[in-house]
Motif scaffolding. Structure first.
Motif, PDB file in Angstrom:
ATOM      1  N   GLN A   1       6.837  12.837   6.035  1.00 27.93           N
ATOM      2  CA  GLN A   1       7.230  13.875   6.994  1.00 27.93           C
ATOM      3  C   GLN A   1       7.336  13.296   8.405  1.00 27.93           C
ATOM      4  O   GLN A   1       8.288  13.578   9.136  1.00 27.93           O
ATOM      5  N   LEU A   2       6.365  12.466   8.791  1.00 31.07           N
ATOM      6  CA  LEU A   2       6.415  11.836  10.111  1.00 31.07           C
ATOM      7  C   LEU A   2       7.609  10.882  10.224  1.00 31.07           C
ATOM      8  O   LEU A   2       8.256  10.811  11.267  1.00 31.07           O
ATOM      9  N   ALA A   3       7.876  10.156   9.150  1.00 31.19           N
ATOM     10  CA  ALA A   3       8.995   9.213   9.170  1.00 31.19           C
ATOM     11  C   ALA A   3      10.321   9.933   9.373  1.00 31.19           C
ATOM     12  O   ALA A   3      11.195   9.474  10.118  1.00 31.19           O
TER      13      ALA A   3
ATOM     14  N   ALA B   1       0.829  -1.210   0.000  1.00 31.30           N
ATOM     15  CA  ALA B   1       0.000   0.000   0.000  1.00 31.30           C
ATOM     16  C   ALA B   1       0.859   1.255   0.000  1.00 31.30           C
ATOM     17  O   ALA B   1       0.552   2.237  -0.699  1.00 31.30           O
ATOM     18  N   LEU B   2       1.936   1.251   0.750  1.00 30.98           N
ATOM     19  CA  LEU B   2       2.836   2.415   0.758  1.00 30.98           C
ATOM     20  C   LEU B   2       3.449   2.618  -0.623  1.00 30.98           C
ATOM     21  O   LEU B   2       3.556   3.749  -1.110  1.00 30.98           O
ATOM     22  N   ALA B   3       3.850   1.518  -1.267  1.00 27.71           N
ATOM     23  CA  ALA B   3       4.412   1.624  -2.618  1.00 27.71           C
ATOM     24  C   ALA B   3       3.372   2.189  -3.589  1.00 27.71           C
ATOM     25  O   ALA B   3       3.703   2.982  -4.475  1.00 27.71           O
ATOM     26  N   GLN B   4       2.108   1.789  -3.424  1.00 29.22           N
ATOM     27  CA  GLN B   4       1.034   2.298  -4.279  1.00 29.22           C
ATOM     28  C   GLN B   4       0.913   3.817  -4.169  1.00 29.22           C
ATOM     29  O   GLN B   4       0.627   4.501  -5.152  1.00 29.22           O
TER      30      GLN B   4
ATOM     31  N   ALA C   1       0.899  10.500   1.204  1.00 27.55           N
ATOM     32  CA  ALA C   1       2.298  10.079   1.269  1.00 27.55           C
ATOM     33  C   ALA C   1       3.196  11.163   1.842  1.00 27.55           C
ATOM     34  O   ALA C   1       4.135  10.865   2.591  1.00 27.55           O
ATOM     35  N   ASP C   2       2.956  12.430   1.502  1.00 30.54           N
ATOM     36  CA  ASP C   2       3.828  13.508   1.988  1.00 30.54           C
ATOM     37  C   ASP C   2       3.781  13.612   3.506  1.00 30.54           C
ATOM     38  O   ASP C   2       4.821  13.780   4.160  1.00 30.54           O
TER      39      ASP C   2
ATOM     40  N   VAL D   1       5.455   5.684  -1.580  1.00 29.07           N
ATOM     41  CA  VAL D   1       6.465   5.473  -0.534  1.00 29.07           C
ATOM     42  C   VAL D   1       7.064   4.092  -0.788  1.00 29.07           C
ATOM     43  O   VAL D   1       6.555   3.072  -0.315  1.00 29.07           O
ATOM     44  N   GLY D   2       8.137   4.078  -1.558  1.00 32.77           N
ATOM     45  CA  GLY D   2       8.670   2.806  -2.051  1.00 32.77           C
ATOM     46  C   GLY D   2       9.801   2.223  -1.251  1.00 32.77           C
ATOM     47  O   GLY D   2      10.369   1.197  -1.639  1.00 32.77           O
TER      48      GLY D   2
END
Length: 589
Positions: free
Chosen positions: A359-361, A271-274, A354-355, A277-278
């Motif tokens: 940002q949290l990451a 889902a992140l890649a979708q 994703a942004d 966020v790869g």
């Protein structure tokens, strides 16, 4: 063990430009090729590939090596696997020294099981196309066909023996060895129990190794059911404590983003890649292990753990912290992102985008702060007993971190919580703090220069790396015990003289000395020869002049040493003969 002769032949057969260009677009720049470095983020190309030396070097981050080294760094392959990969692409078969029949059988078994897993993966992908229900499930999770194809997602039908369609011999032992089927216990009076598929009515996520081989599967139920996720069992191909889901697909994004994101499930990764966020990977139904951490730190210097904020997520985070400590050398970092309890990465990225997630990451809680917070939550530091418990729990954690600036800073962070100085906490943990000068820490020693100071011996090695055939001129050098550069020159010259290495292939020479004491100096010299090569026309004369100077210097030092010994006590007959030889040698030079 792979014979050195084969490694040299392999490196003579392949062209490093072709190898690198499969992964990184190169542009011609004079005699070499250039690109933005695949191992660190940069805008101006500093990554250079030399076809003459069959060697790559980045002047930004210092990464360098041969075609074998490139595959190891870029794809995360082990040394033997990188050679296997290179050989396969060159149409060569890797021979083995001391290859026992048992080793040959195990290698053949691995190849056979890999083929079985590839066929199963293809079968599951075909079944997905035939299942509107499974397709609707993936669409409902927001996944596109492109992402499903990128991750090789498939579907195992709700059929007890669905794999019969994929394999002519459904009773073959290899299917059980791969964990694709289960053999039930035989009923009374039966010699063999009924065989059935392990994965049924599940979306299938292939798990790949560093060479893109399918080594296992994770299956997720479409509706309600237990277990929600089902993994392949431990097999000759698959060990869940070593493998990470999605690492193969995430490598490029990890390099581009500068960090790796560790999440809990396959759906989180996909889902992140979708959503763009790869750089996410997932553990496979197990806590993060030291092997996972070691593998990830080969890809990047920064790990961000992302877990749910519930009790299970915090327990998983603590296990990640424990596994990371021993790998946290200076320059590496680990941090922790806890999502709101109502979210997992999949739901959060859908709702917040994703942004916001990225940002949290990037602002995740550093390991040092997380460690302090957790210890304070477990120990009542208002009492002496609580502070003693804090120290007792901190000790086995802090002592795992390699000595260096990070461990020192962590001691300074933890010490005030128990009313101690960093020095006192270090002593309580059985550690030694760096020396202090007055009130302030002594100034840190200056960082070692990226290129070692230029000496005649280093110049000689650099010229030798520019044209290894010059090694035939070296002969025997005197008094080299205290000079590592000259010892490296002598080692290369001896190998060339004995015919152990091909004097025309710099990369083969580098690989020959890879794990020996001369390896780092030889690699440094090749990088220097790419950065600042000597004039090719003048190179032989420069080499001869430098060699002559070093030979004279070495002979003079050896004569002085024996002369000093003679003043202290009579020389032995052997020493007298050696002194005479050196004096005659000096007269000739």
């Amino acid at each position: 063990m792979i014979p050195q002769s084969f490694i040299q032949e392999l490196l003579n057969r392949v062209d490093i430009v072709d190898v690198v260009e499969r992964y990184v677009p190169l542009k011609k720049a004079g005699a070499n090729y250039q690109a933005c470095c695949p191992f660190h983020s940069e805008k101006t190309p500093s990554f250079t590939v030399s076809p003459a030396k069959q060697f790559y070097h980045c002047f930004g981050c210092g990464a360098h090596g041969s075609a074998i080294g490139f595959l190891m760094e870029y794809s995360g392959l082990s040394y033997p696997d990188a050679i296997e990969e290179l050989a396969r692409n060159a149409g060569m078969t890797v021979p083995r020294e001391d290859f026992t029949p048992e080793m040959a059988q195990r290698r053949q078994q691995t190849a056979s099981l890999t083929e079985v897993m590839a066929r199963a993966a293809q079968h599951y992908k075909q079944q997905l196309k035939r299942s509107p229900r499974a397709i609707d499930y993936l669409k409902g999770r927001g996944l596109s066909g492109e992402i499903a194809a990128r991750f090789g997602i498939g579907y195992a039908p709700d059929d007890w023996q669905g794999l019969r369609e994929a394999f002519d011999d459904y009773e073959a032992a290899a299917l059980a060895e791969c964990g694709l089927v289960i053999d039930a216990e035989p009923s009374e009076g039966q010699s063999k129990g009924r065989r059935y598929d392990r994965f049924r009515d599940r979306v299938m996520f292939p798990i790949l190794d560093a060479r893109n081989n399918v080594i296992g599967f994770g299956g997720r139920v479409l509706d309600r059911g237990e277990p929600k996720y089902l993994n392949s069992p431990e097999t000759p191909l698959f060990s869940k404590g070593r493998e990470l889901y999605g690492l193969t697909q995430a490598r490029a994004a990890i390099r581009d983003d500068g960090f790796v994101l560790v999440v809990e499930g396959y759906m989180d990764v996909v889902a992140l890649a979708q959503f763009g966020v790869g750089n996410a990977v997932a553990t496979l139904g197990t806590a993060t292990t030291p092997d996972h951490i070691h593998k990830l730190f080969r890809q990047t210097d920064r790990i961000v753990f992302c877990f749910d904020g519930d009790r299970a997520g915090r327990k998983a985070a603590w296990r990640g912290l424990e596994s990371a400590l021993s790998e946290l050398s200076d320059g590496r970092s680990a941090s922790f992102l806890f999502l709101p309890t109502e979210h997992d990465p999949d739901s959060f990225v859908r709702e917040q985008g994703a942004d916001r997630f990225r940002q949290l990451a990037l602002s995740a809680q550093p390991l040092s702060e997380y460690l302090l917070h957790e210890l304070q939550s477990r120990c009542d530091t208002r009492s002496a007993e609580g502070r003693a418990q804090f120290i007792n729990e901190a000790k086995p954690l802090v002592t795992q971190i390699p000595a260096g600036a990070l461990r020192t800073q962590l001691l300074h962070l933890l010490a005030p919580a128990v009313g101690l100085s960093a020095q006192e906490l270090a002593e309580a943990c059985g550690l030694r703090m760096p020396r202090r000068t007055g009130r302030y820490n002594a100034p840190p020693a200056p960082a070692a220069p990226r290129v070692a100071p230029t000496t005649p011996a280093r110049k000689l090695l650099c010229m030798l790396m520019q044209r290894p055939a010059l090694g035939s001129k070296v002969g025997h050098l005197e008094d080299i015990d205290d000079d590592p550069w000259l010892r490296a020159v002598q080692a290369i010259a001896d190998c060339i003289e004995h015919g152990d290495i091909d004097a025309g292939n710099t990369a083969a020479l580098v690989e020959y000395f890879r794990d020996g004491p001369h390896g780092p100096l030889i690699e440094d010299a090749v990088a220097a020869a790419i950065d600042d090569p000597a004039d090719e026309g003048a190179l032989p004369h420069m080499f001869d002049d430098t060699l002559q100077h070093l030979r004279k210097t070495g002979i003079s030092r050896a004569i002085n040493h024996l002369t000093m010994l003679g003043r202290q006590a009579p020389l032995t007959a052997e020493q007298q003969a050696e002194l005479g030889r050196l004096l005659r040698e000096k007269a000739r030079t």
